[in-house]
Enzyme design. Sequence first.
Site, short mmCIF file in Angstrom:
data_model
loop_
_atom_site.label_atom_id
_atom_site.label_comp_id
_atom_site.label_asym_id
_atom_site.label_seq_id
_atom_site.Cartn_x
_atom_site.Cartn_y
_atom_site.Cartn_z
N PRO A 286 10.55 -3.20 9.05
CA PRO A 286 10.52 -2.20 7.96
C PRO A 286 9.15 -1.53 7.94
O PRO A 286 8.23 -1.98 7.26
CB PRO A 286 10.76 -3.04 6.71
CG PRO A 286 10.24 -4.40 7.06
CD PRO A 286 10.44 -4.57 8.53
N ASP B 114 3.85 -2.85 9.56
CA ASP B 114 5.01 -3.65 9.15
C ASP B 114 4.82 -4.04 7.69
O ASP B 114 3.91 -4.81 7.35
CB ASP B 114 5.10 -4.89 10.04
CG ASP B 114 6.37 -5.70 9.81
OD1 ASP B 114 6.96 -5.59 8.71
OD2 ASP B 114 6.77 -6.47 10.72
N HIS B 115 5.71 -3.53 6.82
CA HIS B 115 5.55 -3.76 5.38
C HIS B 115 5.82 -5.21 4.99
O HIS B 115 5.54 -5.61 3.86
CB HIS B 115 6.48 -2.83 4.60
CG HIS B 115 5.80 -2.15 3.45
ND1 HIS B 115 4.96 -2.82 2.59
CD2 HIS B 115 5.81 -0.86 3.03
CE1 HIS B 115 4.51 -1.98 1.67
NE2 HIS B 115 5.00 -0.76 1.93
N ARG B 116 6.32 -6.02 5.93
CA ARG B 116 6.56 -7.42 5.60
C ARG B 116 5.26 -8.22 5.55
O ARG B 116 5.19 -9.24 4.86
CB ARG B 116 7.49 -8.05 6.64
CG ARG B 116 8.90 -7.48 6.67
CD ARG B 116 9.70 -8.07 7.82
NE ARG B 116 9.12 -7.74 9.12
CZ ARG B 116 9.60 -8.18 10.28
NH1 ARG B 116 10.64 -9.01 10.29
NH2 ARG B 116 9.03 -7.82 11.41
N CYS C 36 2.04 -6.90 4.92
CA CYS C 36 1.04 -6.42 3.96
C CYS C 36 1.59 -5.24 3.19
O CYS C 36 2.60 -4.64 3.55
CB CYS C 36 -0.26 -6.03 4.66
SG CYS C 36 -0.15 -4.55 5.69
#
Length: 531
Positions: free
Chosen positions: A320, A501-503, A505
């Site tokens: 994501p 990658d928003h997972r 940070c």
Amino acid sequence: MSEPKVFLLPDLGEGLTEAELVNWLVSVGDEIRVDQPIAEVETAKSMVEVPSPYAGTVAVLHGEPGQTLDVGKPLISVMPVGAAASSVSGGAGGAATGNAAPGGAGADDAAPAPSPDGIAASSMPSGSGRPDATPGAASSAPAGFAAGSPAAVAAEAYREEEKAGSGNVLIGYGTPGGHGVARRTRAPKRAAMAEAASGVSAAEKAADDLVLMRTRVPGKLGAVISPLVRRMARDHGVDLGELQGSGASGLIMRRDVEAVIKPSPVVERPIAEPAALAAPAAASGDTDARTGLGISGRTAVRGVRKAVAANMTRSRSEIPEATVWVDVDATALVEMRAALKKADPHSTPGLLAFIARFVTAGLKKFPELNTRIVTTEDAAGGAMQEIVAFDGVNLGFAAQTDRGLMVPSVRNADKLSARELDAEIRRLTAVVREGKATPAELGSGTFTLNNYGVFGVDGSAAIINHPEVGILGVGRIIDKPWVVNGELAVRKVTELTLTFDHRVCDGGAAGGFLRYVADAIENPGSALADM
């Protein structure tokens, strides 16, 4: 009549399942030796010369240049050295056993040690330069092995290991062990006389024959290696006798040799491209059902393009991602480099090397972007994810080559100066453009820097190089109007784009990292003073 030995396309130690045959280096009927390069194949990572584990005459070439071959499928068939002569001498030996001729000169002539498949190269004179014995593919026990004996069982297990191969080396060559001493034995037709004369028991002879079946480092019974590893070590002057193998039972792997090889100057060498790669497929005359247009050609997705497509698809489907960007006044950095170049025209780092130094420093301050998401199985059997952090930075950088987009990585980049980074970036760029990069150089990055400004563009929503969690893009540096101290001025401006990658940070860490790199570019003197 001896059967030809079939060499299967091995796993090249890169975790790949196929390779494209680029060029044959031998022809049917050629005499080849052990470790002689027989073909050039292209994997998704590099161009590799495949050496033969067998000596003899080339019988069959299984494939045409441009063809994609699966790992484990036949690559080449080789008729062993002296195979035809062995059949003839074997029949003569049987006749001689029942009708001994007076003054038989061959009775006392020592023959070379038998090859692993039980074929004695009796046609070769004593003391001749015979190639190293190579493992055979016979299904029955070799001569001198009693059926069901421990030696015969071990020999059969060896063959099964050879067929199965190893996941990390070119081809399995047995396991270490054995305490017998490799020695020359009598020809098979005088085996009974030789055994009686030497006083060697059948068990000792069987153990010695089993030892002879194993390819090993001279003087070392425990270091067993593949032809590719031996050739790599020889080319780089690595003493295999001094290496401790990291494989099962001390097996020396490709990675063990690579670990001691120092970076060497790249030698220019033209790479022959098969016609299938040089141009799209010829027009078939078909019409596309969707558009109604004629189809002018078809090009198979393979090699580097296939690997890139698979990795990008996986990245977009699993990660994501989010993107942030900022315009940066790079005037001070450009002027600083110009001053350094004036003082030292030959060893001044490029702008990308300075930015790379700022990136590694920024990753130290924002380590969330220098991590990896790993999925494991929890105690209940379900999927569990964890974020793995690294003690150091392997900085990848995108390099466009004739074979496609490659991403080599500078290992331990956080420990290098801008000058050292510049030298390593230039070296790796030359290596990947020649198709000679190793798996370690192409698959070990933890973060990627992408200079797409060389294509004359300003920004890009880049795709993260899976399994990394971030990629920083740098656009072209051009003159733009910029407000300086309340007044309009013409400045050197570039755009930085960070995809993350928003997972791992949130926007705070991503924005903080991007701002740190931007500030370092705008004030390079003070930034370098603190590094």
